[in-house]
Motif scaffolding. Structure first.
Motif, PDB file in Angstrom:
ATOM      1  N   ALA A 100       0.936  -1.315  -0.116  1.00 34.61           N
ATOM      2  CA  ALA A 100      -0.025  -0.013   0.069  1.00 34.61           C
ATOM      3  C   ALA A 100       0.925   1.260  -0.009  1.00 34.61           C
ATOM      4  O   ALA A 100       0.644   2.189  -0.877  1.00 34.61           O
ATOM      5  CB  ALA A 100      -0.942  -0.105   1.380  1.00 34.61           C
ATOM      6  N   THR A 122      -6.738  -1.377  -3.440  1.00 36.95           N
ATOM      7  CA  THR A 122      -5.973  -0.345  -2.636  1.00 36.95           C
ATOM      8  C   THR A 122      -5.169   0.407  -3.501  1.00 36.95           C
ATOM      9  O   THR A 122      -4.941   1.622  -3.286  1.00 36.95           O
ATOM     10  CB  THR A 122      -5.377  -1.077  -1.464  1.00 36.95           C
ATOM     11  N   VAL A 168      -7.201  -4.134   6.313  1.00 38.67           N
ATOM     12  CA  VAL A 168      -7.258  -3.898   4.686  1.00 38.67           C
ATOM     13  C   VAL A 168      -7.735  -4.837   3.763  1.00 38.67           C
ATOM     14  O   VAL A 168      -8.286  -4.809   2.674  1.00 38.67           O
ATOM     15  CB  VAL A 168      -5.798  -3.354   4.254  1.00 38.67           C
ATOM     16  N   LYS A 175     -14.326  -0.180   3.141  1.00 39.59           N
ATOM     17  CA  LYS A 175     -13.446   0.804   3.546  1.00 39.59           C
ATOM     18  C   LYS A 175     -14.136   1.956   3.703  1.00 39.59           C
ATOM     19  O   LYS A 175     -13.832   3.005   4.633  1.00 39.59           O
ATOM     20  CB  LYS A 175     -12.069   0.654   2.561  1.00 39.59           C
ATOM     21  N   CYS A 181      -8.011   2.183   8.042  1.00 39.47           N
ATOM     22  CA  CYS A 181      -7.842   0.950   7.794  1.00 39.47           C
ATOM     23  C   CYS A 181      -6.514   0.509   8.786  1.00 39.47           C
ATOM     24  O   CYS A 181      -5.879   1.290   9.393  1.00 39.47           O
ATOM     25  CB  CYS A 181      -7.322   0.573   6.339  1.00 39.47           C
ATOM     26  N   ARG A 345     -10.417   5.774   0.306  1.00 39.87           N
ATOM     27  CA  ARG A 345      -9.138   6.340   0.081  1.00 39.87           C
ATOM     28  C   ARG A 345      -8.589   6.680   1.349  1.00 39.87           C
ATOM     29  O   ARG A 345      -7.472   6.808   1.925  1.00 39.87           O
ATOM     30  CB  ARG A 345      -8.790   7.279  -1.010  1.00 39.87           C
ATOM     31  N   VAL A 348      -7.435   4.612   3.993  1.00 35.88           N
ATOM     32  CA  VAL A 348      -6.268   3.892   3.671  1.00 35.88           C
ATOM     33  C   VAL A 348      -5.279   5.047   3.945  1.00 35.88           C
ATOM     34  O   VAL A 348      -4.087   4.572   4.633  1.00 35.88           O
ATOM     35  CB  VAL A 348      -6.297   3.369   2.238  1.00 35.88           C
TER      36      VAL A 348
END
Ligand code: 13P
Ligand code: SF4
Length: 356
Positions: A100, A122, A168, A175, A181, A345, A348
């Motif tokens: 990631a 991801t 994740v 998500k 995450c 997003r 993450v």
């Protein structure tokens, strides 16, 4: 332009095949030139691929390495990929967290993700302007499939105000409903980053139980399991220890806590690799997907790996012929629904930017 809008542009405009063109299948003969140009790569995998089989692998490896340069593509591979992918065609390798993080700085227009679908998703979330391909879009994950975004919304209704930490190993849909995450490498730090006394840590029940053993917070979870790691039992590991007390047991936190209790170390796949490379035990048993032992063995030939062979059927969907097809036909393109991409997003990015 907002990254979210770029995702939309990509997903609604022309396909990757239309944007980049479809190329003809190259000659896949094991010629003397192919043998010469791949000889150094065979040295890395000779313990796993018999010499008699190399003529089948080498033309694919040669073609993939040439094509990825011509296409301007980069291959990201998870630690569970098979040795011929991991050692012979991958550019960037690692655990979920490393992949990631590295996906953010990839200097290429095309990313070919050799791993499972949530990993490719991801990468797409973090690179909305890039083309992300997965060689087989059916490469799923039992954890990812255990929960939906609607489930998370129900959990929020039931536990108002409780922060939601999502592994994740979930879809972008999940998500998008989450605060942040985590991966197995940083789950404890992520949970401890909240002031709240209670944290929802979903969907991996065993990871959550293992986190609960390392934090003072109350952890609520979900009944998702990894179909590979849930098969290991403490009794089976104790049998190995009885047979050879010198053996070191290194486990992944997706295993049941009773498995971690009889292990010498537990950590993400990168953590497990680092442990073996640093300590160089005489014998080790990696309680995880079995390709990983083959992948590290190359770097620590003096270590004797005991391999209870549990394979992830999803990771194993990725093969050299499918990677070649990905690069030739620009398939399968990974897109994320623009209605959820921005929120997913953010979850993450919060993890990547978390300071320990
Ligand atoms: P890591 O993040 O430790 O690589 O784990 C990913 C995974 O899917 C393990 O089953
Ligand atoms: Fe999912 Fe388990 Fe396979 Fe990892 S090993 S991708 S958690 S099914």
């Amino acid at each position: 332009m907002e990254a979210q809008h770029l995702v939309e542009a990509n997903s609604t405009s022309r396909t990757a095949a239309e944007r980049f063109g479809v190329w003809e299948r190259p000659d896949l003969t094991y010629s003397p030139a192919v043998a010469k140009e791949t000889a150094h790569l065979y040295e890395r995998v000779r313990d796993f691929i018999p010499a008699i089989e190399w003529p089948v692998f080498a033309p694919y490896i040669h073609a993939i390495n040439r094509l990825k340069k011509e296409r301007g593509a980069v291959i990201l591979a998870h630690n569970y990929q098979t040795p011929e992918i991991f050692h012979c065609v991958a550019d960037i390798k690692g655990d979920s967290l490393q992949l990631a993080r590295d996906a953010v700085s990839v200097d290429a227009e095309i990313i070919v993700q050799c791993g499972v679908h949530f990993m490719a998703e991801t990468s797409k979330l973090l690179n909305p302007q890039k083309t992300v391909l997965i060689p087989d879009g059916r490469a799923g994950c039992s954890l990812s499939e255990s929960i939906t975004g609607a489930d998370v919304r129900l959990l929020r209704e039931r536990y108002p105000g409780v922060p939601v930490v999502t592994y994740v190993n979930t879809s972008a849909d999940v998500k998008a409903e989450t605060d942040i995450c985590c991966t197995s490498a940083n789950a404890v730090d992520v949970v401890n980053s909240f002031d709240s006394d209670t944290v929802l840590c979903i969907p991996d029940e065993y990871l959550a139980m293992n986190v609960a053993n390392q934090t003072s917070k109350k952890i609520l979870t979900w009944k998702g399991h990894c179909e590979v790691h849930e098969r290991f039992t403490a009794d089976e590991l104790l049998e190995y220890k009885k047979a050879d007390p010198r053996i070191e047991i290194v486990a992944h936190p997706e295993c049941h806590p009773s498995v971690l209790a009889v292990s010498d170390y537990a950590g993400s796949t990168k953590g497990m690799i680092d442990y073996v490379k640093t300590r160089r035990p005489a014998r080790v048993l990696l309680v995880t997907e079995c390709s990983m032992a083959s992948n590290i063995q190359v770097e620590v030939p003096e270590v004797d790996f005991v391999k209870p062979c549990n394979l992830c059927p999803h990771m194993k969907r990725i093969t050299l012929p499918k990677i070649l097809d990905s690069l030739l036909f620009m398939t399968e393109e990974v897109t994320v629904d623009p209605a959820i991409a921005g929120r997913a997003r953010l979850a993450v990015e919060r993890m990547i930017n978390l300071k320990n």
